[in-house]
Design a protein around this motif. Structure first.
Motif: not given
Length: 207
Positions: A155-170
């Motif tokens: 479940l931790a990956d399900c939170l962390v991965a969406p953050v990493i996905w957004r890094l270039p966009w951010l």
């Protein structure tokens, strides 16, 4: 509707199109292969039926027959118990506690910076730096195992991965130092579950 032949049950998930907590919940559902109806909500104009279900009018909100749940951690842990295969938490209490604590740190430290960047406030650049610093200070957690503090996806990956996905966009660049974090992200991004979890808006965050 997002469907899978692996589940006969139909849930309803009220979700925004692009926030991390809704993406987190959709990733849990995708990892479980659960069939559900996805209702995309404008956070600035929540529909009346959502307000009737959730006194806070927020997302994600999950409806499972007569049960309504809200609060991302509550929803995700319910789904992991309701659909036990594949399990998304380790068996032993110590490992579970470590993952819960790590997720809490992400929610308390990372997500406020992400929200500040998205808002376009005058402090956005400072928030980018702080988010980068938070991520780089967490490098040992990404190096400890194939997934986030665990040998298997949790479940931790399900939170962390969406953050990493957004890094270039951010506009957050981790540089060469952050390669273990980016490599971790790529391992998850190429999974079928992650692809199924994305909305069109989230797909557009990366080329």
């Amino acid at each position: 509707m997002v469907q899978s032949a692996r589940s006969r049950s139909v849930l309803t998930l009220y979700s925004t199109a692009d926030d991390v907590q809704s993406h987190r919940t959709r990733l849990v559902l995708a990892a479980k292969g659960v069939t559900y109806d996805r209702v995309i909500v404008d956070p600035n104009k929540p529909p009346e039926d959502l307000i009737d279900l959730n006194p806070y009018g927020g997302t994600p909100t999950l409806v499972d027959r007569d049960l309504t749940l809200y609060g991302p951690s509550v929803v995700c842990e319910y789904l992991d118990e309701r659909y036990p295969h594949p399990p998304l938490m380790p068996i032993d209490p110590l490992s579970r506690a470590r993952l819960r604590l790590a997720s809490l740190r992400v929610e308390m430290d990372w997500l406020p910076e992400l929200d500040a960047i998205r808002s376009g406030s005058r402090t956005a650049d400072a928030s980018r730096k702080r988010l980068r610093d938070h991520l780089l200070s967490s490098l040992p957690l990404f190096k400890a195992a194939r997934f986030f503090l665990n040998a298997e996806m949790s479940l931790a990956d399900c939170l962390v991965a969406p953050v990493i996905w957004r890094l270039p966009w951010l506009g957050v660049d981790l540089g060469r130092e952050g390669k273990p974090i980016l490599d971790y992200g790529e391992r998850l991004f190429h999974s079928q579950g992650f692809s199924r979890s994305l909305t069109p808006e989230e797909r557009a965050m990366r080329p």
